[in-house]
Design an enzyme around this catalytic site. Structure first.
Site, PDB file in Angstrom:
ATOM      1  N   CYS A   1      -1.794  -9.610   2.143  1.00 19.12           N
ATOM      2  CA  CYS A   1      -1.597  -9.126   3.508  1.00 19.12           C
ATOM      3  C   CYS A   1      -1.473 -10.287   4.494  1.00 19.12           C
ATOM      4  O   CYS A   1      -2.342 -11.161   4.557  1.00 19.12           O
ATOM      5  CB  CYS A   1      -2.774  -8.230   3.894  1.00 19.12           C
ATOM      6  SG  CYS A   1      -2.645  -7.534   5.559  1.00 19.12           S
TER       7      CYS A   1
ATOM      8  N   CYS B   1      -7.851 -10.808  11.097  1.00 18.75           N
ATOM      9  CA  CYS B   1      -8.635 -10.022  10.128  1.00 18.75           C
ATOM     10  C   CYS B   1      -9.506 -10.942   9.286  1.00 18.75           C
ATOM     11  O   CYS B   1      -8.994 -11.861   8.631  1.00 18.75           O
ATOM     12  CB  CYS B   1      -7.713  -9.204   9.241  1.00 18.75           C
ATOM     13  SG  CYS B   1      -8.616  -8.120   8.099  1.00 18.75           S
TER      14      CYS B   1
ATOM     15  N   SER C   1      -8.750   3.449   7.252  1.00 20.74           N
ATOM     16  CA  SER C   1      -8.657   2.703   5.998  1.00 20.74           C
ATOM     17  C   SER C   1      -9.683   1.587   5.959  1.00 20.74           C
ATOM     18  O   SER C   1      -9.878   0.874   6.954  1.00 20.74           O
ATOM     19  CB  SER C   1      -7.246   2.125   5.850  1.00 20.74           C
ATOM     20  OG  SER C   1      -7.142   1.359   4.666  1.00 20.74           O
TER      21      SER C   1
ATOM     22  N   GLU D   1     -10.233  -4.841   9.882  1.00 20.48           N
ATOM     23  CA  GLU D   1     -11.036  -3.910   9.087  1.00 20.48           C
ATOM     24  C   GLU D   1     -11.815  -3.043  10.066  1.00 20.48           C
ATOM     25  O   GLU D   1     -12.772  -3.503  10.712  1.00 20.48           O
ATOM     26  CB  GLU D   1     -11.972  -4.690   8.156  1.00 20.48           C
ATOM     27  CG  GLU D   1     -13.118  -3.895   7.553  1.00 20.48           C
ATOM     28  CD  GLU D   1     -12.670  -2.729   6.678  1.00 20.48           C
ATOM     29  OE1 GLU D   1     -13.260  -1.639   6.812  1.00 20.48           O
ATOM     30  OE2 GLU D   1     -11.742  -2.902   5.865  1.00 20.48           O
TER      31      GLU D   1
ATOM     32  N   ASN E   1       4.721  -5.442  -0.563  1.00 23.34           N
ATOM     33  CA  ASN E   1       5.763  -5.803   0.395  1.00 23.34           C
ATOM     34  C   ASN E   1       5.741  -7.313   0.591  1.00 23.34           C
ATOM     35  O   ASN E   1       4.713  -7.869   0.987  1.00 23.34           O
ATOM     36  CB  ASN E   1       5.517  -5.110   1.742  1.00 23.34           C
ATOM     37  CG  ASN E   1       5.712  -3.611   1.651  1.00 23.34           C
ATOM     38  OD1 ASN E   1       6.761  -3.133   1.249  1.00 23.34           O
ATOM     39  ND2 ASN E   1       4.688  -2.850   2.027  1.00 23.34           N
TER      40      ASN E   1
ATOM     41  N   CYS F   1       3.281  -2.029   5.171  1.00 25.23           N
ATOM     42  CA  CYS F   1       1.920  -2.350   4.758  1.00 25.23           C
ATOM     43  C   CYS F   1       1.803  -3.837   4.404  1.00 25.23           C
ATOM     44  O   CYS F   1       2.561  -4.343   3.581  1.00 25.23           O
ATOM     45  CB  CYS F   1       1.528  -1.491   3.564  1.00 25.23           C
ATOM     46  SG  CYS F   1      -0.115  -1.827   2.922  1.00 25.23           S
TER      47      CYS F   1
ATOM     48  N   LEU G   1      -8.673   0.164  -2.851  1.00 23.26           N
ATOM     49  CA  LEU G   1      -9.318  -0.265  -4.096  1.00 23.26           C
ATOM     50  C   LEU G   1      -8.535  -1.415  -4.733  1.00 23.26           C
ATOM     51  O   LEU G   1      -9.063  -2.486  -4.992  1.00 23.26           O
ATOM     52  CB  LEU G   1      -9.422   0.910  -5.056  1.00 23.26           C
ATOM     53  CG  LEU G   1     -10.288   0.680  -6.296  1.00 23.26           C
ATOM     54  CD1 LEU G   1     -11.751   0.488  -5.900  1.00 23.26           C
ATOM     55  CD2 LEU G   1     -10.145   1.840  -7.281  1.00 23.26           C
TER      56      LEU G   1
END
Length: 343
Positions: free
Chosen positions: A119, A112, A191, A160, A295, A338, A215
């Site tokens: 993340c 990503c 998303s 993304e 997480n 997530c 956001l």
């Protein structure tokens, strides 16, 4: 070299098939075996004459992904799949079983480029976009493996989606098609961290699916810390395009907000978020906030907020007339929640 059949739209595939089969009903049978019956080998296309099956096998590749790892949560039955592509790259998808509705969280890229700080997917070097076929095959493979019908699609895996807009939109056309996957638009959510240009295009293309905007912050400095690569769009631009998407598609909008202890989880942050949504006329029945407690992932100096802080944040939003939900982590014990898919 064989053509990967799932990379072709039904129109493209019909054009290719006309070379070897000139009966329309045979072509429709082939499409039925691919999408309705979800058959994994051409040999199983038993309504098609054997010589045609052999010709298909000679010209086309029906599957390009291999399941190299499968992990099932003992907490909630969530299953994380690790796929290997033809070029030996790995990426994950997640099966989320619930009573009466099974969803899959699928990836759109290998690695990503956005690199959100919370993340683990952002810590995996971006390699390439997934093709239309690789996006769709995640669904087919999971249905075949679980023997369960998938009724909901979440473009929330690695990557993304709006940075792979062409292939994602081609996959969406197939997912929505009544002759292919036949999944309703209200059961599909995409998303994005806020790629304003692509979100506007998604609205104008009128797929009508649900949009989730990540956001995660109430001011630009705070957001830059959480999402270092935010495409250069401001919170104002992102919320305005969210409002545009609602008006254009008559769908629903979810604002995703990850709660990180002592970063963005204070009562002041909750009040600021409420004021933001009010300013941009986003307090209505078509908008909901998903609060996502952080997480834990390795090598990240963030902490999980207290339960008290989470509930207080939610209650402040509710008092301001905002629909707010706390997302329960699924598959946390197998790294499927997530922000955990990069490990």
């Amino acid at each position: 070299m064989k053509k990967y059949i799932l990379d072709l739209t039904s129109i493209q595939l019909k054009a290719y098939l006309k070379v070897i089969i000139n009966q329309d009903y045979r072509i429709n049978q082939i499409l039925d075996w691919i999408y309705e019956k979800k058959t994994a080998t051409f040999e199983e296309f038993t309504s098609i004459p054997r010589d045609f099956r052999q010709e298909l096998d000679k010209r086309f590749l029906l599957r390009s992904l291999k399941i190299v790892k499968k992990e099932q949560s003992i907490l909630d039955g969530t299953i994380r799949y690790t796929f290997q592509s033809i070029d030996k790259k790995h990426f994950s998808a997640v099966f989320l079983p619930t009573k009466g509705k099974n969803s899959v969280c699928i990836s759109s890229q290998i690695g990503c480029p956005v690199m959100c700080a919370f993340c683990s997917s952002g810590k995996v070097k971006y390699t390439r976009n997934l093709t239309r076929g690789e996006i769709l095959e995640q669904i087919l493979q999971i249905e075949n493996d679980t023997k369960e019908k998938v009724s909901g699609i979440l473009f929330m895996g690695t990557g993304e989606p709006t940075l792979n807009y062409n292939n994602v939109s081609l996959a969406l056309s197939s997912i929505l098609s009544k002759k292919e996957f036949a999944i309703g638009k209200r059961h599909i959510t995409l998303s994005s961290v806020g790629n304003v240009t692509a979100i506007k295009k998604l609205a104008d293309d009128n797929f009508g699916i649900r949009l989730a905007i990540s956001l995660h912050a109430t001011n630009e400095k705070q957001r830059k810390k959480i999402i270092p690569n935010n495409f250069g769009f401001t919170i104002e631009e992102i919320l305005n395009v969210g409002k545009y998407y609602l008006k254009k598609t008559k769908s629903r909008l979810t604002i995703e907000y990850i709660l990180i202890k002592e970063i963005n989880d204070s009562s002041a942050d909750a009040h600021k978020l409420a004021r933001l949504l009010k300013r941009y006329d986003l307090i209505n029945q078509s908008v909901q906030i998903n609060l996502i407690p952080f997480n834990p992932i390795g090598d990240v100096n963030f902490s999980v907020p207290t339960q008290e802080a989470i509930l207080k944040f939610k209650n402040i939003l509710k008092l301001n007339g905002i629909t707010a939900n706390i997302r329960q982590a699924k598959g946390a014990d197998i790294g499927a929640a997530c922000g955990q898919l990069g490990r």
